[in-house]
Design a protein around this motif. Structure first.
Motif, PDB file in Angstrom:
ATOM      1  N   GLY A  33      38.656  44.522  33.837  1.00  0.00           N
ATOM      2  CA  GLY A  33      38.587  45.750  34.602  1.00  0.00           C
ATOM      3  C   GLY A  33      37.167  46.217  34.816  1.00  0.00           C
ATOM      4  O   GLY A  33      36.845  46.815  35.835  1.00  0.00           O
ATOM      5  N   ALA A  34      36.298  45.929  33.831  1.00  0.00           N
ATOM      6  CA  ALA A  34      34.916  46.374  33.931  1.00  0.00           C
ATOM      7  C   ALA A  34      34.199  45.693  35.096  1.00  0.00           C
ATOM      8  O   ALA A  34      33.498  46.338  35.874  1.00  0.00           O
ATOM      9  N   ILE A  35      34.380  44.395  35.199  1.00  0.00           N
ATOM     10  CA  ILE A  35      33.729  43.655  36.291  1.00  0.00           C
ATOM     11  C   ILE A  35      34.304  44.094  37.635  1.00  0.00           C
ATOM     12  O   ILE A  35      33.566  44.270  38.612  1.00  0.00           O
ATOM     13  N   ASP A  36      35.632  44.264  37.677  1.00  0.00           N
ATOM     14  CA  ASP A  36      36.246  44.766  38.906  1.00  0.00           C
ATOM     15  C   ASP A  36      35.591  46.074  39.331  1.00  0.00           C
ATOM     16  O   ASP A  36      35.183  46.250  40.483  1.00  0.00           O
ATOM     17  N   LEU A  37      35.505  47.008  38.372  1.00  0.00           N
ATOM     18  CA  LEU A  37      34.970  48.325  38.682  1.00  0.00           C
ATOM     19  C   LEU A  37      33.479  48.263  38.996  1.00  0.00           C
ATOM     20  O   LEU A  37      32.988  48.951  39.892  1.00  0.00           O
ATOM     21  N   MET A  38      32.759  47.404  38.263  1.00  0.00           N
ATOM     22  CA  MET A  38      31.319  47.283  38.465  1.00  0.00           C
ATOM     23  C   MET A  38      31.002  46.767  39.867  1.00  0.00           C
ATOM     24  O   MET A  38      30.181  47.353  40.587  1.00  0.00           O
ATOM     25  N   ILE A  39      31.678  45.687  40.266  1.00  0.00           N
ATOM     26  CA  ILE A  39      31.387  45.095  41.570  1.00  0.00           C
ATOM     27  C   ILE A  39      31.899  45.978  42.700  1.00  0.00           C
ATOM     28  O   ILE A  39      31.216  46.164  43.717  1.00  0.00           O
ATOM     29  N   ILE A 182      33.194  36.651  45.222  1.00  0.00           N
ATOM     30  CA  ILE A 182      33.557  36.108  46.536  1.00  0.00           C
ATOM     31  C   ILE A 182      34.297  37.139  47.382  1.00  0.00           C
ATOM     32  O   ILE A 182      33.958  37.380  48.551  1.00  0.00           O
ATOM     33  N   LEU A 183      35.325  37.777  46.784  1.00  0.00           N
ATOM     34  CA  LEU A 183      36.198  38.660  47.558  1.00  0.00           C
ATOM     35  C   LEU A 183      35.649  40.066  47.737  1.00  0.00           C
ATOM     36  O   LEU A 183      35.806  40.671  48.808  1.00  0.00           O
ATOM     37  N   CYS A 184      35.028  40.617  46.682  1.00  0.00           N
ATOM     38  CA  CYS A 184      34.550  42.002  46.757  1.00  0.00           C
ATOM     39  C   CYS A 184      33.125  42.092  47.312  1.00  0.00           C
ATOM     40  O   CYS A 184      32.860  42.849  48.233  1.00  0.00           O
ATOM     41  N   ALA A 185      32.236  41.310  46.710  1.00  0.00           N
ATOM     42  CA  ALA A 185      30.849  41.349  47.178  1.00  0.00           C
ATOM     43  C   ALA A 185      30.670  40.586  48.491  1.00  0.00           C
ATOM     44  O   ALA A 185      29.972  41.042  49.391  1.00  0.00           O
ATOM     45  N   GLY A 186      31.328  39.415  48.592  1.00  0.00           N
ATOM     46  CA  GLY A 186      31.163  38.585  49.778  1.00  0.00           C
ATOM     47  C   GLY A 186      31.977  39.051  50.970  1.00  0.00           C
ATOM     48  O   GLY A 186      31.434  39.317  52.044  1.00  0.00           O
ATOM     49  N   PHE A 187      33.296  39.161  50.787  1.00  0.00           N
ATOM     50  CA  PHE A 187      34.187  39.504  51.903  1.00  0.00           C
ATOM     51  C   PHE A 187      34.468  41.004  52.022  1.00  0.00           C
ATOM     52  O   PHE A 187      35.229  41.424  52.891  1.00  0.00           O
ATOM     53  N   GLN A 188      33.866  41.814  51.134  1.00  0.00           N
ATOM     54  CA  GLN A 188      34.001  43.277  51.202  1.00  0.00           C
ATOM     55  C   GLN A 188      35.467  43.727  51.207  1.00  0.00           C
ATOM     56  O   GLN A 188      35.861  44.603  51.982  1.00  0.00           O
ATOM     57  N   MET A 189      36.292  43.117  50.331  1.00  0.00           N
ATOM     58  CA  MET A 189      37.715  43.440  50.292  1.00  0.00           C
ATOM     59  C   MET A 189      38.041  44.620  49.374  1.00  0.00           C
ATOM     60  O   MET A 189      39.193  45.024  49.280  1.00  0.00           O
ATOM     61  N   GLY A 190      37.050  45.161  48.682  1.00  0.00           N
ATOM     62  CA  GLY A 190      37.256  46.347  47.872  1.00  0.00           C
ATOM     63  C   GLY A 190      38.283  46.162  46.768  1.00  0.00           C
ATOM     64  O   GLY A 190      38.336  45.144  46.091  1.00  0.00           O
ATOM     65  N   ALA A 191      39.152  47.180  46.606  1.00  0.00           N
ATOM     66  CA  ALA A 191      40.148  47.176  45.534  1.00  0.00           C
ATOM     67  C   ALA A 191      41.125  46.016  45.679  1.00  0.00           C
ATOM     68  O   ALA A 191      41.548  45.411  44.687  1.00  0.00           O
ATOM     69  N   LYS A 192      41.489  45.692  46.912  1.00  0.00           N
ATOM     70  CA  LYS A 192      42.429  44.589  47.147  1.00  0.00           C
ATOM     71  C   LYS A 192      41.834  43.267  46.657  1.00  0.00           C
ATOM     72  O   LYS A 192      42.520  42.453  46.028  1.00  0.00           O
ATOM     73  N   GLY A 193      40.571  43.039  46.904  1.00  0.00           N
ATOM     74  CA  GLY A 193      39.919  41.815  46.451  1.00  0.00           C
ATOM     75  C   GLY A 193      39.857  41.726  44.943  1.00  0.00           C
ATOM     76  O   GLY A 193      40.039  40.647  44.360  1.00  0.00           O
ATOM     77  N   ALA A 194      39.615  42.875  44.278  1.00  0.00           N
ATOM     78  CA  ALA A 194      39.562  42.896  42.816  1.00  0.00           C
ATOM     79  C   ALA A 194      40.910  42.517  42.221  1.00  0.00           C
ATOM     80  O   ALA A 194      40.988  41.791  41.222  1.00  0.00           O
ATOM     81  N   ALA A 195      41.992  42.984  42.830  1.00  0.00           N
ATOM     82  CA  ALA A 195      43.337  42.667  42.339  1.00  0.00           C
ATOM     83  C   ALA A 195      43.658  41.184  42.506  1.00  0.00           C
ATOM     84  O   ALA A 195      44.190  40.543  41.593  1.00  0.00           O
TER      85      ALA A 195
END
Length: 444
Positions: A33-39, A182-195
């Protein structure tokens, strides 16, 4: 990667050797969760941060429920290994696999169907509601692997092997970091990418972990015929695990109630508490590691009739845990803003998190002790008491105090957070008192 026998020889050294991989595994698990929230905090909006905060808290509640219920398997298996009952250990594992598969399917369907209702119950901010629902549904679709992932850890801790669970968590962490980038930083998918990254990481972890442990020599006999429900062992596992699970569920609900109260204070407060909770997941790791380690150590010695060793393990564990708890208090109370800054670049969110963390810093002193007592009581099968003290702390102190503090003219996150150490004081008093009662009854 060999399992440990805790019933002979030294006490402190094997306890610490077992606790270290448990600690590292908990650390890596907290990194999820920390990495999800951090990124997400670095590459997305405050609404995404709020969504990950609320959604991950819900998933953490359900995961904790599964892990707590699986403690019944850890305790029963540990007692059977301590007593040299190899065949019964295999039947316990087979029963656990079928039971938790059914639980995972039910939870997955429930989350997919009722994700919007859960978001409303959590009072998710309007601007973050859609992202919160997406996060819950995506993670809910992966409950089967999430449950399998946690069950593997509980089984191996029961046989005295804390290194295999560490490997499973390490594998998941590597894939989770890669997925988030890849998903959050790269593709800018936000919360959906973290999940998506979280679920995919645990799928890969389960697959690779099963391959690693295949063919290993285990301290219990297991064959295909054991993959059935053994009613006797099922009753014992439920008897041990259900009180722990119910206690953890109600305690987690109390924290969700607090989060819902804070969500009503706005996105900044919601995101701030979300960041603080991620920091708390790290500062409580030592206490949690000792709780799990003492449970496994005590369970084996209880099964072998060596209560003298079980009591000494409690005393050693408490002393080491409290010493480290003092350090964690100082770091968090005086430098919590630095810790919060790791997860968010928003100054207001960091300040809100720091305010909340000061209260949790105080709690480090109390949890360092009563978590060890909780591990001891779990190991000897006194899980109903563990349930009782947890529920009393949550609903006699934590929720009422948080609500009353929220009614202030200018609500303070520090005052709301103080409800947690206040509840821990009550739980510590109950744990110590119960020890005196057991000694007086000569039940130890």
């Amino acid at each position: 990667m060999e399992e440990s026998s805790f019933t002979d020889g030294k006490i402190l050294q094997p306890l610490l050797s077992f606790a270290l991989p448990v600690l590292l595994a908990l650390f890596l698990q907290a990194m999820y969760g920390a990495i999800d929230l951090m990124i997400v905090g670095k590459f997305a909006s405050s609404a995404d941060v709020s969504a990950v905060s609320t959604g991950s808290q819900i998933m953490a509640t359900l995961t904790s429920l599964v892990s707590s219920f699986a403690m019944g398997t850890t305790i029963l298996l540990g007692q059977q290994i301590g007593g040299g009952k190899r065949a019964e250990g295999g039947r316990t594992v087979g029963t656990a696999v079928l039971m938790f598969t059914a639980i995972a399917v039910f939870m997955s369907l429930a989350l997919l169907i009722f994700a919007p209702q859960v978001g409303r119950i959590m009072n998710a901010p309007a601007e973050a509601f859609e992202q919160t629902v997406d996060y819950i549904r995506i993670c809910g679709s992966g409950m089967l692997v999430i449950v399998a992932y946690n069950l593997i850890g509980c089984i191996f801790r029961g046989i005295g092997d804390s290194r295999t669970p560490l490997i499973t968590v390490a594998i998941a962490s590597i894939f989770n970091v890669a997925g988030d980038m890849i998903l959050c930083a790269g593709f800018q998918m936000g919360a959906k990418g973290a999940a998506v990254a979280t679920v995919f990481a645990q799928i890969m972890s389960v697959i690779i972990s099963l391959w690693i442990i295949k063919g290993r020599k285990l301290p219990f006999d297991f064959c295909r015929e054991d993959l059935r429900i053994c009613r006797k062992h099922l009753r014992k596992m439920i008897g041990f695990g259900a009180p722990i699970a119910l206690q953890d569920l109600l305690v987690s609900i109390s924290f969700l109630i607090i989060l819902a109260i804070v969500n009503g204070m706005g996105v900044v407060a919601s995101a701030g508490v979300g960041v603080a909770e991620k920091v708390c997941a790290f500062i409580m790791l030592i206490s949690s590691a000792f709780m799990q380690s003492i449970s496994a150590f005590v369970a084996q010695n209880f099964g072998a009739g060596r209560m003298d060793r079980a009591r000494k393990a409690l005393h050693y564990g408490t002393a080491v845990s409290f010493a480290i708890g003092i350090v964690m208090f100082a770091v968090t109370f005086f430098h919590g803003n630095v810790l919060a800054g790791i997860f968010s670049s928003d100054g207001k969110v960091v300040q809100a998190a720091f305010e909340y963390l000061k209260a949790y810093a105080i709690d480090c002193l109390f949890t360092a002790v009563f978590f060890c007592y909780t591990g001891f009581y779990n190991g000897i099968g006194r899980t109903r008491f563990v349930m009782l003290q947890g529920i009393l702390g949550a609903f006699m102190v934590r929720v009422p105090v948080s609500y009353l503090m929220s009614l202030e003219a200018h609500p303070s996150l520090f005052h709301i957070g103080l409800a947690t150490p206040m509840s821990s004081v009550l739980q510590l008093v109950l744990c110590v008192s119960f020890m005196f009662i057991l000694k007086k009854r000569k039940a130890l």
